[in-house]
Design a protein around this motif. Structure first.
Motif, PDB file in Angstrom:
ATOM      1  N   THR A  21       0.830  -1.209   0.000  1.00 45.86           N
ATOM      2  CA  THR A  21       0.000   0.000   0.000  1.00 45.86           C
ATOM      3  C   THR A  21       0.860   1.252   0.000  1.00 45.86           C
ATOM      4  OG1 THR A  21      -1.775  -1.148   1.193  1.00 45.86           O
ATOM      5  CG2 THR A  21      -1.799   1.260   1.249  1.00 45.86           C
ATOM      6  N   MET A  22       1.877   1.287   0.877  1.00 40.70           N
ATOM      7  CA  MET A  22       2.723   2.471   0.982  1.00 40.70           C
ATOM      8  C   MET A  22       3.562   2.680  -0.275  1.00 40.70           C
ATOM      9  SD  MET A  22       1.952   3.979   3.720  1.00 40.70           S
ATOM     10  CE  MET A  22       3.243   5.226   3.633  1.00 40.70           C
ATOM     11  N   LYS A  69       0.045   8.584   5.162  1.00 44.49           N
ATOM     12  CA  LYS A  69      -0.622   7.286   5.196  1.00 44.49           C
ATOM     13  C   LYS A  69      -1.992   7.386   4.542  1.00 44.49           C
ATOM     14  CE  LYS A  69       1.503   5.591   9.432  1.00 44.49           C
ATOM     15  NZ  LYS A  69       1.247   5.104  10.805  1.00 44.49           N
ATOM     16  N   PRO A  70      -2.405   6.324   3.860  1.00 45.18           N
ATOM     17  CA  PRO A  70      -3.767   6.302   3.326  1.00 45.18           C
ATOM     18  C   PRO A  70      -4.773   6.363   4.469  1.00 45.18           C
ATOM     19  CG  PRO A  70      -2.426   4.580   2.331  1.00 45.18           C
ATOM     20  CD  PRO A  70      -1.647   5.127   3.481  1.00 45.18           C
ATOM     21  N   PRO A  71      -6.004   6.784   4.203  1.00 41.17           N
ATOM     22  CA  PRO A  71      -7.004   6.927   5.256  1.00 41.17           C
ATOM     23  C   PRO A  71      -7.396   5.582   5.852  1.00 41.17           C
ATOM     24  CG  PRO A  71      -8.011   7.191   3.105  1.00 41.17           C
ATOM     25  CD  PRO A  71      -6.533   7.155   2.872  1.00 41.17           C
ATOM     26  N   PRO A 125      -0.500  10.702  18.101  1.00 39.15           N
ATOM     27  CA  PRO A 125       0.108  11.545  17.110  1.00 39.15           C
ATOM     28  C   PRO A 125       0.847  10.750  16.065  1.00 39.15           C
ATOM     29  CG  PRO A 125       1.263  11.690  19.137  1.00 39.15           C
ATOM     30  CD  PRO A 125       0.108  10.808  19.367  1.00 39.15           C
ATOM     31  N   MET A 126       0.806  11.184  14.872  1.00 41.50           N
ATOM     32  CA  MET A 126       1.249  10.353  13.751  1.00 41.50           C
ATOM     33  C   MET A 126       2.213  11.120  12.871  1.00 41.50           C
ATOM     34  SD  MET A 126      -1.534   8.622  11.374  1.00 41.50           S
ATOM     35  CE  MET A 126      -1.802   9.705  10.043  1.00 41.50           C
ATOM     36  N   GLY A 127       3.225  10.461  12.362  1.00 41.18           N
ATOM     37  CA  GLY A 127       4.267  11.144  11.610  1.00 41.18           C
ATOM     38  C   GLY A 127       3.980  11.289  10.156  1.00 41.18           C
ATOM     39  N   ARG A 128       3.320  10.308   9.554  1.00 43.65           N
ATOM     40  CA  ARG A 128       2.962  10.433   8.145  1.00 43.65           C
ATOM     41  C   ARG A 128       1.473  10.675   8.120  1.00 43.65           C
ATOM     42  NH1 ARG A 128       5.874   5.457   7.997  1.00 43.65           N
ATOM     43  NH2 ARG A 128       3.951   4.357   7.541  1.00 43.65           N
ATOM     44  N   GLY A 129       1.071  11.931   8.015  1.00 43.77           N
ATOM     45  CA  GLY A 129      -0.323  12.286   8.196  1.00 43.77           C
ATOM     46  C   GLY A 129      -1.291  11.412   7.445  1.00 43.77           C
ATOM     47  N   GLY A 160       4.953  10.754  14.543  1.00 45.46           N
ATOM     48  CA  GLY A 160       5.040   9.328  14.838  1.00 45.46           C
ATOM     49  C   GLY A 160       3.994   8.574  14.064  1.00 45.46           C
ATOM     50  N   LYS A 161       3.394   7.543  14.681  1.00 44.19           N
ATOM     51  CA  LYS A 161       2.332   6.803  14.009  1.00 44.19           C
ATOM     52  C   LYS A 161       1.024   6.984  14.752  1.00 44.19           C
ATOM     53  CE  LYS A 161       3.532   2.497  16.365  1.00 44.19           C
ATOM     54  NZ  LYS A 161       3.868   1.107  16.200  1.00 44.19           N
ATOM     55  N   PHE A 162       0.891   8.131  15.423  1.00 43.71           N
ATOM     56  CA  PHE A 162      -0.311   8.401  16.192  1.00 43.71           C
ATOM     57  C   PHE A 162      -0.882   9.751  15.766  1.00 43.71           C
ATOM     58  CE2 PHE A 162       2.227   5.536  18.523  1.00 43.71           C
ATOM     59  CZ  PHE A 162       1.401   4.813  19.355  1.00 43.71           C
ATOM     60  N   THR A 163      -2.177   9.938  16.004  1.00 46.71           N
ATOM     61  CA  THR A 163      -2.781  11.230  15.704  1.00 46.71           C
ATOM     62  C   THR A 163      -3.752  11.615  16.786  1.00 46.71           C
ATOM     63  OG1 THR A 163      -4.000  12.539  14.082  1.00 46.71           O
ATOM     64  CG2 THR A 163      -4.705  10.283  14.363  1.00 46.71           C
TER      65      THR A 163
END
Length: 524
Positions: A336-337, A410-412, A464-468, A520-523
């Motif tokens: 996917t990425m 990141k994809p939704p 919080p996420m690093g790749r929106g 990061g990988k969080f939002t």
């Protein structure tokens, strides 16, 4: 009189014989302060060989000393009847039995009557388990709360499996044990460990387990083969990737404190803190947004910190804080990425406009569109290779007086799953406020965002996420990822469609700070 004296002498003789049968550890128990009856019962257990005095630490002995005599005797009787073959820490196991006894006693007293004796529970097939252990060379460690098989495998010289190697298995029949689960999961790959969670109140399993494989491929195979698998007639299990959460969300922190201040403060309350993540206010870069994320060295350390900080008794610079899990975002697979052509750019100043961003990034290839939201933005490239080149060249570079961070977006996420997560998060936060006796959460406190699945389940809220996540309404233009729209931040009155979806009624119109910068990988 003579007969009386004879009976007295006989009683004294029997007493001497009993005392002579005591082990040398009996006197140690008496000197420690245990009641004579409790010490005698414990001494009897020593004689069976199931337990040695050196197996008990001060915590277990102190707990026995504080227990009512009748309760302590009952606990020791249950302990003696337990199968201790696979129990490595017998002191901790005894403490677990005492804890369960207290809980059952409280449950009985709250109902106004004695708790009925539980029905006999079918235990594991020890013969089959022994055959599995002999065949694999793995160990089995039993506590009152879980049964752990393996970890690591015999002769293992590699590193500990990382994220994505563990699966969560739910809907397990309550009378099922390792002898049925291990052969099933072995078909998917090499097992690192299997942890079957137990209910000490009933003696049965809790209906779920965690299985860690030595690599991510095996975990993916397990999900594909065993999710919705009929393990018994009419009984299907659910299997999904599990994420080991190391991160906590903390709300209501003072806005004038920086990262170093917060790190020093929270280190006082629990060990293992590795990093503090804060977000600057778009209007004033010297202030944080009233919340932060705490990254710990392990799930165990994060869990301990959550228990300590979440009691409501700890204040941070006089502020009542709210603590919850920041739930990991499920990582998209590599396939996917590999198709992503959108960049996520954060740490932007107000002076940086969409036009300026397009001009800077278009030096590496054609940019289809740019969408800036407060201090972050999404850059949509026509060609992926150009996007990757721009990311490599511009990440960490100075722009508008600030060093920007650039990564692949990141994809939704799945719409239905996201809606369920957000609603669960809001319910928990409101319950916390009610328990604390506080007022409604202020407008600048993001209710809907990272937080807690319980410790670790297959899905959970995101931090919080690093790749929106470019499925959010302000960043998404529609088309490429059909059917994966995020929940609408404007409430149920808005129609579904690109960037929006209907949800249940909101009590009030929510504020939108959770659409701010991400890391990061969080939002949030």
């Amino acid at each position: 009189m003579a007969e009386g004296n004879g009976e007295l002498l006989q009683d004294e003789s029997m007493k001497i014989d009993v005392e002579a049968e005591r082990t040398e550890d009996y006197q140690k128990l008496i000197e420690y302060g245990l009641d004579e009856k409790v010490a005698a019962k414990l001494d009897e257990i020593y004689k069976t060989g199931k337990l040695a005095h050196v197996d008990l630490d001060e915590r277990a002995l102190d707990a026995l000393k504080e227990f009512p005599v009748d309760g302590a005797l009952n606990v020791l009787g249950q302990f003696l009847d337990s199968n201790l073959e696979h129990v490595s820490n017998k002191s901790a196991y005894l403490c677990g039995v005492m804890k369960t006894y207290r809980q059952k006693s409280r449950a009985g007293s709250s109902q106004g009557s004695a708790t009925p004796a539980p029905a006999a529970v079918k235990g594991p097939d020890e013969e089959k388990i022994k055959l599995i252990l002999d065949r694999t060379g793995y160990t089995l460690d039993v506590t009152t709360g879980q049964r752990k098989y393996g970890g690591p495998p015999p002769g293992w010289d590699g590193s500990t499996p990382g994220a994505g190697c563990e699966v969560f298995c739910g809907k397990i029949p309550k009378d099922m044990y390792e002898d049925e689960l291990i052969p099933l999961f072995e078909e998917c790959g090499t097992i690192w460990d299997l942890r079957l969670m137990m209910d000490p109140m009933t003696g049965t399993n809790r209906g779920y387990a965690f299985v860690t494989f030595t690599n991510r491929d095996a975990a993916q195979v397990a999900v594909q083969k065993l999710n919705d698998y009929e393990i018994r007639k009419g009984k299907k299990i659910g299997v999904t990737i599990s994420y080991n959460n190391h991160r906590l969300f903390v709300g209501y922190i003072p806005k004038n404190r920086d990262r170093d201040d917060l790190f020093e403060e929270f280190t006082k309350h629990a060990p293992g803190l590795m990093e503090v993540i804060i977000y600057s206010s778009p209007d004033d870069k010297k202030k944080n947004r009233g919340f932060c994320f705490l990254e710990y060295e392990s799930h165990k350390a994060a869990s301990l910190a959550k228990r300590r900080l979440g009691t409501g008794r700890i204040k941070v610079w006089g502020c009542d804080i709210i603590v919850d899990w920041a739930d990991p975002q499920e990582e998209p697979d590599e396939q996917t990425m590999s198709k992503v052509k959108v960049l996520y750019v954060r740490n932007l100043t107000q002076d940086i406009s969409e036009e300026k961003l397009k001009e800077s990034f278009e030096a590496f290839g054609k940019v289809e569109r740019v969408k800036k939201i407060k201090d972050y933005a999404f850059i949509h490239f026509e060609d992926r290779d150009n996007a990757v080149k721009a990311m490599e060249e511009l990440d960490g570079k100075e722009m508008g007086g600030s060093n920007i961070e650039v990564s692949l977006a990141k994809p939704p996420s799945d719409k239905k799953k996201k809606e369920e997560i957000l609603r669960a998060r809001e319910r928990r936060m409101m319950q916390m406020m009610q328990v604390r006796g506080g007022s409604m959460v202020p407008a600048n406190m993001p209710l809907r965002g990272p937080a807690g699945q319980g410790p670790r389940t297959g899905t959970g809220m995101r931090g919080p996420m690093g790749r929106g996540d470019y499925g959010w309404p302000w960043a998404w233009g529609g088309g490429t990822w059909p059917g994966r729209w995020p929940p609408s931040p404007w409430g149920s009155g808005q129609q579904s469609g690109p960037g929006r979806s209907s949800r249940g009624a909101w009590s009030t119109t929510p504020s939108r700070p959770w659409g701010g910068s991400r890391q990061g990988k969080f939002t949030r």
